[in-house]
Design an enzyme around this catalytic site. Structure first.
Site, PDB file in Angstrom:
ATOM      1  CB  CYS A   2      52.566  30.694  28.588  1.00 64.52           C
ATOM      2  SG  CYS A   2      53.860  29.619  29.390  1.00 64.52           S
ATOM      3  NE  ARG A  28      48.637  35.238  29.928  1.00 62.83           N
ATOM      4  CZ  ARG A  28      47.644  35.290  30.799  1.00 62.83           C
ATOM      5  NH1 ARG A  28      46.961  36.323  30.917  1.00 62.83           N
ATOM      6  NH2 ARG A  28      47.153  34.232  31.820  1.00 62.83           N
ATOM      7  CD1 TRP A  74      58.823  34.627  32.221  1.00 62.84           C
ATOM      8  CD2 TRP A  74      58.038  32.837  33.819  1.00 62.84           C
ATOM      9  NE1 TRP A  74      59.539  34.601  33.376  1.00 62.84           N
ATOM     10  CE2 TRP A  74      58.897  33.800  34.157  1.00 62.84           C
ATOM     11  CE3 TRP A  74      57.368  31.925  34.396  1.00 62.84           C
ATOM     12  CZ2 TRP A  74      59.416  33.449  35.848  1.00 62.84           C
ATOM     13  CZ3 TRP A  74      57.749  31.742  35.792  1.00 62.84           C
ATOM     14  CH2 TRP A  74      58.673  32.476  36.359  1.00 62.84           C
ATOM     15  CG  ASN A  98      48.580  30.449  31.230  1.00 59.95           C
ATOM     16  OD1 ASN A  98      49.445  30.286  31.705  1.00 59.95           O
ATOM     17  ND2 ASN A  98      47.314  31.050  31.555  1.00 59.95           N
ATOM     18  N   GLY A  99      50.124  27.229  32.340  1.00 57.33           N
ATOM     19  CA  GLY A  99      49.939  26.784  33.685  1.00 57.33           C
ATOM     20  C   GLY A  99      50.855  25.870  33.971  1.00 57.33           C
ATOM     21  CD  GLU A 476      57.519  50.155  42.557  1.00 51.54           C
ATOM     22  OE1 GLU A 476      57.586  49.012  43.247  1.00 51.54           O
ATOM     23  OE2 GLU A 476      57.330  50.261  41.373  1.00 51.54           O
ATOM     24  CE  LYS A 480      59.545  49.265  38.863  1.00 50.97           C
ATOM     25  NZ  LYS A 480      58.241  49.000  39.161  1.00 50.97           N
ATOM     26  CD  GLU A 483      60.853  45.532  37.686  1.00 49.92           C
ATOM     27  OE1 GLU A 483      60.057  44.708  37.266  1.00 49.92           O
ATOM     28  OE2 GLU A 483      60.359  46.266  38.451  1.00 49.92           O
ATOM     29  CG  HIS A 499      69.408  46.857  63.877  1.00 54.42           C
ATOM     30  ND1 HIS A 499      69.509  46.640  65.462  1.00 54.42           N
ATOM     31  CD2 HIS A 499      68.659  47.698  63.895  1.00 54.42           C
ATOM     32  CE1 HIS A 499      69.141  47.619  66.148  1.00 54.42           C
ATOM     33  NE2 HIS A 499      68.408  48.374  65.254  1.00 54.42           N
ATOM     34  CE  LYS A 598      53.265  45.713  32.842  1.00 54.99           C
ATOM     35  NZ  LYS A 598      53.733  46.385  33.656  1.00 54.99           N
TER      36      LYS A 598
HETATM   37  C1  F6R Z   1      57.391  45.215  38.881  1.00 51.81           C
HETATM   38  C2  F6R Z   1      56.129  44.606  38.690  1.00 51.81           C
HETATM   39  C3  F6R Z   1      55.893  43.333  39.539  1.00 51.81           C
HETATM   40  C4  F6R Z   1      54.280  43.262  39.462  1.00 51.81           C
HETATM   41  C5  F6R Z   1      53.700  42.166  40.104  1.00 51.81           C
HETATM   42  C6  F6R Z   1      52.011  42.121  40.348  1.00 51.81           C
HETATM   43  O1  F6R Z   1      58.035  46.317  38.080  1.00 51.81           O
HETATM   44  O2  F6R Z   1      55.731  45.162  37.603  1.00 51.81           O
HETATM   45  O3  F6R Z   1      56.282  43.525  40.647  1.00 51.81           O
HETATM   46  O4  F6R Z   1      53.838  44.657  40.246  1.00 51.81           O
HETATM   47  O5  F6R Z   1      54.031  41.072  39.369  1.00 51.81           O
HETATM   48  O6  F6R Z   1      51.545  42.395  38.991  1.00 51.81           O
HETATM   49  P1  F6R Z   1      49.974  42.763  39.037  1.00 51.81           P
HETATM   50  O7  F6R Z   1      49.771  43.933  39.332  1.00 51.81           O
HETATM   51  O8  F6R Z   1      49.655  42.481  37.240  1.00 51.81           O
HETATM   52  O9  F6R Z   1      49.195  41.848  39.788  1.00 51.81           O
END
Ligand code: F6R
Length: 603
Positions: A2, A28, A74, A98-99, A476, A480, A483, A499, A598
């Site tokens: 959070c 967060r 979160w 937060n934690g 990736e 993308k 998500e 396989h 994020k």
């Molecule tokens: C996906 C995404 C996440 C981050 C991951 C690491 O679009 O953004 O998979 O790449 O949570 O986050 P950071 O780079 O902030 O350590």
């Protein structure tokens, strides 16, 4: 996981500072948000489920307050509803947290025996009740916080208000990040520096086990019973605007920023040819191996780095998921360089990996986007990506800046070891100069990806296949897509599909197939034919140079040629835009997908 913020002072209305800070911390988590503040000597709490905009619309900003704490959540313990939202209040104590409190269940049972009842399912309310109990026994916040630290296991950064002392803001920290920032006759706490940068750039970071007593004109830090002095740091960056600048979504804006981000990230290292690359980067040749540790997309960038560094620089590279790296037997020593990759610089597992690397006598190098973030502060060396603020939860420009930095590292090592001839270095430098134009040329073709999106957006399963670097790009691309569009997608090494997974291919199943490496193109094409003959709808992504022309695909996207060290930076663009267009057609919340945050600040 959070974000927390706190304010004490007369310069601003606490309510404005809290909301502005929370807006900056929303990356967060956005399951719920809330504030607690002192109004006419009474503590008031306002909280709402969902985004900060929901909370904001319920606040009367004409109310004046000099002290408050705020939280954006979160959910970890308990569903995302109003009851589980912070701030939590028990007796005379109100906190934001937060934690994760690991032993909350045990503490909760003890408190229930003592007659305490709980309104929420959260670990935070338990922590709040414990602190209230300790305070009612000791009548002394300092003593209570010291006892609290002894009883509570886990990660916490907390802002605390005590009813008996409504001119003081308290904060305590263990494992979760917390900064205390200084204004004139006003002070702040926050989970990160950018949250308060609009107000001040002077701050201290708290270390584990420290707590702080904050008045508007005075800050006292404690470690156990002792007052300690902390060095005040100055942040020299500025707050960037977080506007969409006419784009429909932040994600789209950030995808379109990539030509500029690439220029900014590489310019410092290549301005005078490869000499400055060597002068401005650490000496990588002293390490016999490299381990890249990261999560999610940052880890996917790490896989591209692995291929490039092994291919061009002849150094063995492993990639580890940070949450796995933490809890396994490691075979590393001072000859292994540990590279930590993180956009936010706050990811809990990646941060923990820094400490583990240090305990094993390894040097740590961070590839980080957010300046002065926790991982950046803890690494021995930091190479900053210059992606700027990334607001969309799904990373795009920060990911490609990480890939760009890893390409430069591969080039640096290859150059130092004299593995590249003059012509090849010249070609790479020319291609680095040309790359922003080539990225732009793909962005200009946005409608082409929209047309393909229209043909596949109703499918519930999508597969991505490729080999080597293309397989890393598939990971990736697949992340993308899932998500932001909630389509179940999977990335496979092209040769691995048969396989087991090939049994999932049905008539019309989209298989996004990447073929950019001419040395193994035939092999991947054979795998594509295998799925095509089983009814797959093949979307081929390939390069001009490969000039693939046949009947084994349904759609073809041709990306410009460049040197293979840089090719992933072009191939990723169609994948990002395709995901974006599909999510838009499915009417998804593109910038804030459900269940995500994020920055993942819990393990
Ligand atoms: C996906 C995404 C996440 C981050 C991951 C690491 O679009 O953004 O998979 O790449 O949570 O986050 P950071 O780079 O902030 O350590």
């Amino acid at each position: 996981m959070c974000g927390i913020i706190g304010y004490i002072g007369k310069k601003y209305n606490a309510l404005n500072v809290l909301i502005k800070g929370l807006e900056r911390l929303e990356y967060r988590g956005y399951d719920s948000a809330g504030i607690a503040f002192i109004e006419n000597n009474n503590l008031k709490i306002i909280k709402e489920k969902g985004k900060i905009s929901n909370l904001k619309s319920n606040i009367d900003f004409s109310v004046k307050s000099n002290l408050g704490i705020g939280h954006t959540r979160w959910a970890t313990h308990g569903v995302a509803n109003k009851e589980n939202s912070h701030p939590h209040r028990v007796g005379k104590i109100t906190i934001v947290h937060n934690g994760i409190i690991e032993n909350y269940d045990e503490i909760k049972k003890e408190l229930i025996k003592d007659g305490v009842s709980f309104k929420s399912e959260t670990d935070t309310e338990v922590a709040c009740a414990l602190l209230n109990k300790l305070y009612s026994e000791t009548k002394d916040i300092n003593k209570s916080l010291n006892l609290f630290k002894q009883k509570v296991k886990g990660a916490y950064a907390m802002g605390i208000i005590c009813d008996d002392d409504i001119n003081t803001l308290y904060a305590i920290k263990n494992k979760s990040p917390l900064v205390v920032a200084f204004g004139e006759d006003e002070n702040f706490i926050a989970s990160d520096v950018p949250a308060i940068l609009e107000f001040t750039n002077k701050y201290i970071t708290l270390d584990d086990g420290e707590f702080v007593k904050i008045k508007s004109n005075n800050v006292i830090c404690f470690k156990d019973d002792k007052i300690i002095n902390k060095k005040i740091r100055t942040f020299d960056g500025t707050t960037e605007s977080i506007e969409k600048n006419g784009y429909e979504h932040f994600m789209l804006k950030e995808i379109f920023e990539q030509p500029e981000v690439f220029k900014k990230t590489v310019s410092e290292y290549i301005e005078n040819g490869t000499e400055s690359l060597i002068n401005k980067m650490p000496d990588f040749t002293k390490y016999s191996s490299i381990k890249i540790v990261a999560c999610g997309s940052a880890m996917h960038a790490g896989y591209i780095g692995k291929s490039l560094i092994e291919e061009f620089a002849d150094v063995p590279v492993d990639v580890e998921i940070a949450s796995e790296f933490r809890y396994k037997k490691l075979f590393i020593d001072k000859n292994t360089l540990i590279i930590l990759i993180s956009q936010s610089g706050e990811t809990a597992d990646t941060l923990a990996a820094v400490e583990i690397a240090k305990k094993n006598n390894c040097d740590t190098l961070g590839i980080i986007n957010v300046k002065e973030s926790s991982i950046a502060r803890n690494c021995d060396i930091v190479l900053y990506t210059k992606a700027g603020s990334e607001i969309a939860v799904a990373t795009t420009k920060a990911y490609s800046a990480q890939v760009a930095m890893l390409s430069l590292i591969a080039l640096n090592i290859a150059n130092s070891k004299k593995l590249l001839n003059k012509n090849e270095i010249k070609e790479i430098l020319t291609e680095i100069k040309n790359l922003p134009i080539k990225i732009q040329s793909l962005l200009d073709r946005k409608d082409e990806f929209k047309d393909i999106a229209k043909k596949i957006y109703k499918n519930n399963d999508v597969f991505f296949i490729g080999r080597n670097v293309d397989y890393s790009l598939c990971m990736e691309g697949s992340l993308k897509l899932k998500e932001i569009s909630y389509i179940n997608s999977q990335a496979y090494a092209a040769g691995e599909l048969k396989h087991g997974t090939i049994s999932l291919i049905e008539d019309g199943t989209p298989v996004i197939s990447i073929v950019t490496n001419e040395n193994i193109a035939d092999k991947t094409i054979s795998n594509i034919k295998e799925v095509k003959s089983r009814g797959a709808n093949v979307i081929l992504i390939t390069t001009e140079k490969l000039n693939v022309n046949s009947d084994f695909y349904d759609e073809k996207v041709v990306v410009p040629n460049t040197h293979s060290l840089l090719q992933p930076l072009l191939t990723i663009i169609p994948l990002q835009l395709l995901s974006y267009e599909i999510a838009k057609l499915r009417d998804c919340n593109i910038d804030k997908p459900k269940n995500l945050a994020k920055s993942v600040t819990v393990e």
